[in-house]
Design a protein around this motif. Structure first.
Motif, PDB file in Angstrom:
ATOM      1  N   THR A 253       0.841  -1.199   0.000  1.00 29.34           N
ATOM      2  CA  THR A 253       0.000   0.000   0.000  1.00 29.34           C
ATOM      3  C   THR A 253       0.875   1.247   0.000  1.00 29.34           C
ATOM      4  O   THR A 253       0.391   2.352   0.274  1.00 29.34           O
ATOM      5  CB  THR A 253      -0.921   0.030   1.238  1.00 29.34           C
ATOM      6  N   ASP A 254       2.151   1.085  -0.286  1.00 31.10           N
ATOM      7  CA  ASP A 254       3.089   2.205  -0.324  1.00 31.10           C
ATOM      8  C   ASP A 254       2.775   3.059  -1.552  1.00 31.10           C
ATOM      9  O   ASP A 254       3.203   2.748  -2.672  1.00 31.10           O
ATOM     10  CB  ASP A 254       4.518   1.668  -0.377  1.00 31.10           C
ATOM     11  N   VAL A 255       2.040   4.138  -1.359  1.00 31.43           N
ATOM     12  CA  VAL A 255       1.596   4.968  -2.461  1.00 31.43           C
ATOM     13  C   VAL A 255       2.777   5.596  -3.206  1.00 31.43           C
ATOM     14  O   VAL A 255       2.765   5.718  -4.435  1.00 31.43           O
ATOM     15  CB  VAL A 255       0.630   6.068  -1.959  1.00 31.43           C
ATOM     16  N   VAL A 256       3.814   5.985  -2.458  1.00 32.77           N
ATOM     17  CA  VAL A 256       4.988   6.582  -3.101  1.00 32.77           C
ATOM     18  C   VAL A 256       5.638   5.574  -4.045  1.00 32.77           C
ATOM     19  O   VAL A 256       5.979   5.891  -5.184  1.00 32.77           O
ATOM     20  CB  VAL A 256       6.004   7.051  -2.036  1.00 32.77           C
ATOM     21  N   ALA A 257       5.777   4.335  -3.582  1.00 35.40           N
ATOM     22  CA  ALA A 257       6.376   3.294  -4.424  1.00 35.40           C
ATOM     23  C   ALA A 257       5.494   2.991  -5.633  1.00 35.40           C
ATOM     24  O   ALA A 257       5.992   2.783  -6.747  1.00 35.40           O
ATOM     25  CB  ALA A 257       6.594   2.024  -3.604  1.00 35.40           C
ATOM     26  N   LEU A 258       4.185   2.978  -5.424  1.00 42.84           N
ATOM     27  CA  LEU A 258       3.259   2.706  -6.523  1.00 42.84           C
ATOM     28  C   LEU A 258       3.350   3.795  -7.588  1.00 42.84           C
ATOM     29  O   LEU A 258       3.400   3.511  -8.794  1.00 42.84           O
ATOM     30  CB  LEU A 258       1.833   2.611  -5.987  1.00 42.84           C
ATOM     31  N   LYS A 259       3.384   5.045  -7.154  1.00 41.38           N
ATOM     32  CA  LYS A 259       3.482   6.144  -8.106  1.00 41.38           C
ATOM     33  C   LYS A 259       4.835   6.141  -8.822  1.00 41.38           C
ATOM     34  O   LYS A 259       4.920   6.450 -10.008  1.00 41.38           O
ATOM     35  CB  LYS A 259       3.260   7.483  -7.391  1.00 41.38           C
ATOM     36  N   THR A 260       5.886   5.784  -8.072  1.00 36.47           N
ATOM     37  CA  THR A 260       7.204   5.679  -8.697  1.00 36.47           C
ATOM     38  C   THR A 260       7.181   4.675  -9.836  1.00 36.47           C
ATOM     39  O   THR A 260       7.719   4.916 -10.928  1.00 36.47           O
ATOM     40  CB  THR A 260       8.247   5.244  -7.650  1.00 36.47           C
ATOM     41  N   THR A 261       6.518   3.541  -9.604  1.00 35.30           N
ATOM     42  CA  THR A 261       6.460   2.495 -10.618  1.00 35.30           C
ATOM     43  C   THR A 261       5.698   2.941 -11.857  1.00 35.30           C
ATOM     44  O   THR A 261       6.156   2.769 -12.988  1.00 35.30           O
ATOM     45  CB  THR A 261       5.790   1.229 -10.041  1.00 35.30           C
ATOM     46  N   ILE A 262       4.516   3.524 -11.658  1.00 35.38           N
ATOM     47  CA  ILE A 262       3.709   3.876 -12.826  1.00 35.38           C
ATOM     48  C   ILE A 262       4.313   5.048 -13.597  1.00 35.38           C
ATOM     49  O   ILE A 262       4.167   5.125 -14.821  1.00 35.38           O
ATOM     50  CB  ILE A 262       2.237   4.164 -12.453  1.00 35.38           C
ATOM     51  N   VAL A 263       5.020   5.947 -12.914  1.00 32.72           N
ATOM     52  CA  VAL A 263       5.700   7.030 -13.630  1.00 32.72           C
ATOM     53  C   VAL A 263       6.830   6.462 -14.483  1.00 32.72           C
ATOM     54  O   VAL A 263       7.036   6.869 -15.628  1.00 32.72           O
ATOM     55  CB  VAL A 263       6.225   8.092 -12.645  1.00 32.72           C
ATOM     56  N   ALA A 264       7.581   5.493 -13.917  1.00 33.77           N
ATOM     57  CA  ALA A 264       8.648   4.848 -14.680  1.00 33.77           C
ATOM     58  C   ALA A 264       8.079   4.145 -15.909  1.00 33.77           C
ATOM     59  O   ALA A 264       8.661   4.203 -17.001  1.00 33.77           O
ATOM     60  CB  ALA A 264       9.397   3.853 -13.796  1.00 33.77           C
ATOM     61  N   MET A 265       6.936   3.485 -15.737  1.00 34.25           N
ATOM     62  CA  MET A 265       6.281   2.826 -16.873  1.00 34.25           C
ATOM     63  C   MET A 265       5.854   3.853 -17.920  1.00 34.25           C
ATOM     64  O   MET A 265       6.097   3.675 -19.119  1.00 34.25           O
ATOM     65  CB  MET A 265       5.045   2.067 -16.391  1.00 34.25           C
ATOM     66  N   ALA A 266       5.207   4.923 -17.462  1.00 32.89           N
ATOM     67  CA  ALA A 266       4.709   5.945 -18.377  1.00 32.89           C
ATOM     68  C   ALA A 266       5.846   6.570 -19.173  1.00 32.89           C
ATOM     69  O   ALA A 266       5.733   6.804 -20.381  1.00 32.89           O
ATOM     70  CB  ALA A 266       3.949   7.017 -17.601  1.00 32.89           C
ATOM     71  N   GLU A 267       6.972   6.828 -18.496  1.00 32.41           N
ATOM     72  CA  GLU A 267       8.118   7.438 -19.163  1.00 32.41           C
ATOM     73  C   GLU A 267       8.706   6.498 -20.204  1.00 32.41           C
ATOM     74  O   GLU A 267       8.991   6.900 -21.341  1.00 32.41           O
ATOM     75  CB  GLU A 267       9.177   7.796 -18.122  1.00 32.41           C
TER      76      GLU A 267
END
Length: 406
Positions: A253-267
């Motif tokens: 449930t680590d929101v920071v880690a989740l957002k880090t992952t999806i930003v890396a994917m998006a980039e």
């Protein structure tokens, strides 16, 4: 006139790509796939087959069966480039090409016997693919897709096989029923309960019996067992979407880690768009919770391939989607409704230097790898495992692009 269908399959494709990139991996046991306990084997070298390892197997089980193997996470972008290279070779040589997967192709050579033998042509084509790409490839030639595919599988590794007209049934008869495309584990178990193990038995079964047991699929299986397949080739067309997913080793449930992952994917996906000369107008974000309930949201946007337009959209969709506050098992990002084009300057919020920056970043990525340039937000531990973060600069850190979201 009888058809002439060629099936081509790149042998242990992901493994072969890794060996081209690193010659020290030749003749060694190699397994490519997710490296966590929840990962799945994407490809396994022939050296691991004796230990029972195969694609689709849980990585945890593969480690138990073959602990001495070299385990590689792999890079989808790298494999896509090799696949594209082979596709271009085949497209330049055959009149009709169907690309059924990243490493599997069908070609319709019907009528080409008037000019030269199809088998000779196929053999020369196979040699050309190996010569120009360095990738081993096996081929099968027959009057239809099913028999050609089975022939290819029997020819492997790195070999070829032709089934003459009229010999389809005798060729298939002694083989296991599992060799027929469409027969999965569940269907195979039903056949075993019926005492059926090889194709010869199915060839002798009444069609009515097959349809009563398997429904509509029973008729298709019976026809394929008898070497009958009138399925046409679907001409190769470029993909209409690209996507990336990450399954976590432990639900989070680590929101920071989740957002880090999806930003890396998006980039990374945005870079793949620009490299392929594509634009997207539809963005989708997917979440799978620990109870395996899966949800997704998508939105239509103006055509773009720019990180700074796509990343805020991805984050906005994630915020709207993540409302259960439960442990998350998987996240994913997909760009669809693709069209050919290059990134254009937005007159209201872009400058020439923005476009030049993307060109410079992409040039570095093409030369040194997808992750040689990345945004600072994607440097978190959870993002490191979504792609190949191998450092191309001999120990030097990757170039980092700092940014902030509006």
């Amino acid at each position: 006139m009888n058809r002439t269908i060629l099936h081509l399959d790149l042998d242990t494709f992901f493994v072969s790509c890794e060996r081209l990139l690193d010659s020290s991996l030749k003749n060694k046991a190699i397994i490519v796939g997710g490296t966590g306990d929840r990962g799945v084997v994407s490809a396994a070298s022939y050296e691991t087959r004796a230990y029972g390892v195969h694609s689709g197997m849980p990585m945890k089980m593969a480690r138990q069966l073959c602990p001495h193997a070299i385990y590689i996470r792999g890079n989808a972008g790298t494999y896509t480039n090799f696949s594209k290279q082979v596709t271009e070779i085949l497209q330049s040589e055959v009149p009709l090409l169907e690309k059924s997967s990243v490493d599997e192709f069908y070609a319709d050579l019907t009528g080409m016997d008037r000019f030269f033998g199809c088998y000779k042509f196929s053999s020369e084509l196979r040699n050309k693919v190996f010569r120009e790409s360095g990738l081993p490839i096996s081929i099968g030639l027959s009057i239809n897709k099913t028999v050609s595919k089975v022939a290819t599988n029997e020819a492997k590794p790195n070999n070829q096989l032709m089934i003459d007209i009229g010999y389809e049934k005798p060729f298939l008869a002694p083989l296991s029923i599992k060799k027929i495309p469409l027969v999965g584990e569940k269907t195979y178990r039903i056949f075993c309960n019926m005492g059926v193990k090889n194709i010869h038995t199915v060839q002798q079964m009444p069609l009515e019996m097959m349809t009563s047991v398997f429904g509509k699929n029973g008729q298709v299986i019976w026809q394929r067992a008898n070497g009958i397949d009138n399925t046409p080739l679907v001409a190769y067309h470029e993909r209409k979407s690209i996507s990336s997913e990450r399954t976590y080793g432990q639900d989070t449930t680590d929101v920071v880690a989740l957002k880090t992952t999806i930003v890396a994917m998006a980039e990374n996906l945005a870079f793949q768009l620009r490299r392929g000369g594509k634009l997207t107008s539809c963005v989708t974000v997917k979440i799978r919770y620990s109870d395996f309930q899966t949800y997704s949201k998508q939105i239509k946007i103006p055509y773009t391939s720019a990180d700074h337009h796509l990343i805020p959209v991805v984050l906005e969709l994630f915020e709207k989607l993540y409302n259960r506050r439960m442990l998350i098992r998987l996240v994913g990002v997909r760009y669809s409704a693709l069209t050919a084009g290059t990134y254009q300057i937005n007159l209201f919020d872009d400058e020439n230097k923005t476009v030049n920056l993307y060109k410079a970043m992409d040039a570095i990525r093409v030369k040194y790898g997808d992750r040689s340039v990345m945004r600072a937000i994607t440097l978190g531990d959870s993002a490191r495992t979504i792609g190949n973060f191998t450092n191309p600069f001999n120990g030097e850190p990757p170039i980092v692009l700092a940014h902030r979201h509006q």
